[in-house]
Design an enzyme around this catalytic site. Structure first.
Site, PDB file in Angstrom:
ATOM      1  N   ASP A  52      44.955  45.459  44.347  1.00  0.00           N
ATOM      2  CA  ASP A  52      43.901  46.102  43.575  1.00  0.00           C
ATOM      3  C   ASP A  52      43.185  45.084  42.690  1.00  0.00           C
ATOM      4  O   ASP A  52      42.196  45.410  42.021  1.00  0.00           O
ATOM      5  CB  ASP A  52      44.439  47.279  42.758  1.00  0.00           C
ATOM      6  CG  ASP A  52      45.563  46.911  41.815  1.00  0.00           C
ATOM      7  OD1 ASP A  52      45.881  45.710  41.691  1.00  0.00           O
ATOM      8  OD2 ASP A  52      46.132  47.829  41.188  1.00  0.00           O
ATOM      9  N   GLU A 123      53.150  50.279  41.156  1.00  0.00           N
ATOM     10  CA  GLU A 123      53.571  49.695  39.892  1.00  0.00           C
ATOM     11  C   GLU A 123      54.413  50.694  39.088  1.00  0.00           C
ATOM     12  O   GLU A 123      54.014  51.844  38.924  1.00  0.00           O
ATOM     13  CB  GLU A 123      52.357  49.290  39.054  1.00  0.00           C
ATOM     14  CG  GLU A 123      51.530  48.172  39.669  1.00  0.00           C
ATOM     15  CD  GLU A 123      50.382  47.754  38.755  1.00  0.00           C
ATOM     16  OE1 GLU A 123      50.322  48.249  37.614  1.00  0.00           O
ATOM     17  OE2 GLU A 123      49.547  46.944  39.198  1.00  0.00           O
ATOM     18  N   GLU A 190      56.101  40.398  37.777  1.00  0.00           N
ATOM     19  CA  GLU A 190      54.934  39.690  37.258  1.00  0.00           C
ATOM     20  C   GLU A 190      55.113  39.348  35.785  1.00  0.00           C
ATOM     21  O   GLU A 190      55.412  40.203  34.955  1.00  0.00           O
ATOM     22  CB  GLU A 190      53.675  40.535  37.442  1.00  0.00           C
ATOM     23  CG  GLU A 190      52.410  39.850  36.937  1.00  0.00           C
ATOM     24  CD  GLU A 190      51.132  40.537  37.356  1.00  0.00           C
ATOM     25  OE1 GLU A 190      50.049  40.063  36.955  1.00  0.00           O
ATOM     26  OE2 GLU A 190      51.197  41.550  38.079  1.00  0.00           O
TER      27      GLU A 190
END
Length: 272
Positions: A52, A123, A190
């Site tokens: 995205d 996520e 991340e």
């Protein structure tokens, strides 16, 4: 030091689990269009993420939030038509899975049916547990994503390193084990401390792919526009630029402009 132990004619979710078991690092890059994906695939990269992040690098939005499911399907379809070897993982965009597990399944099914992608990425941890379970029950492979989750930027208020505090680090470890137990085939971490990321990678059997998570994980992912140096204002510590395409492309465009204005292009050999 790990070395490639097997030539994968086609990378699958099982291939990634095998790579981790064999100590082979996993390479992953983003792509959003046919031409770039074809180059990435032929270079031998293991996984293409249709991220995205297209919202940022392709559409110019400040965050990943505005990109739609239809737009993600468009980008993913373009990528799938280009590849012969890579596993193609597609991000479910913001708003397509958080509120309702049934909506999450509908979104994942659309990604798989309309784009031809091989897996989806979501996520979050326990907050989206039911959505992940429903997607997995439908036979759709799921990659998790913990740590800095850009779709939650307005909740965090910053893109800084996550899980530096004990409570957040503990939750991240619990979420990682939960994602493994649910049946996710891999996990992206991340922008978390390298020591924590290594601890997570060593505690679960599924591959952990890092971005800003150190070298103790099972693989790495970067945004292709960043590592090629097409973007030039984004300079996080974890980014290694392998080319300076911003400068190279700017110079090429300037030279083309000069050649057109002067009448040098096209020359006698460049016309019919």
């Amino acid at each position: 030091m790990s070395t490639a132990k097997k030539q994968y004619k086609r990378v699958t979710v099982k291939s990634l689990v095998d790579m981790k078991a064999q100590g082979e690092k996993i390479s992953m890059l983003t792509s959003y269009d046919y031409t770039m994906a074809q180059i990435v695939d032929r270079a031998g990269i293991d996984v293409i993420l249709v991220g995205d992040s297209a919202s940022n690098v392709m559409a110019g939005h400040e965050t990943t939030l505005p990109i739609t499911l239809d737009q993600m399907i468009y980008h993913a379809s373009s990528v799938v038509r280009a590849i012969e070897r890579c596993l193609v993982v597609v991000d479910l965009p913001f708003g397509s899975y958080q509120s309702d597990p049934k909506e999450a399944l509908r979104s994942a099914i659309r990604i798989m049916k309309e784009s031809g992608g091989h897996a989806v990425k979501l996520e979050g941890g326990k907050e989206i547990k039911e959505s992940i379970k429903r997607i997995l029950r439908a036979g759709i492979p799921v990659m998790g994503h913990l740590g800095l989750t850009p779709q939650s930027i307005y909740k965090f208020g910053t893109y800084t390193v996550r899980a530096k505090e004990d409570a957040e680090a503990e939750k991240l470890k619990e979420d990682a084990k939960m994602l493994e137990k649910l049946g996710c085939f891999a996990l992206v971490l991340e922008k978390v401390p390298a020591k924590l990321a290594q601890e997570v990678a060593e505690s679960i059997s599924i591959p952990v792919i890092g971005i800003g998570a150190g070298n103790g994980v099972d693989g790495q992912v970067l945004v292709v526009h960043d590592m090629l140096g097409m973007t030039h204002e984004f300079n996080p510590r974890f980014l290694r630029r392998y080319l300076d395409m911003y400068t190279e492309m700017t110079n090429a465009f300037k030279q083309y402009n000069t050649d057109v204005k002067s009448g040098d292009f096209p020359n006698d050999k460049e016309q019919y």
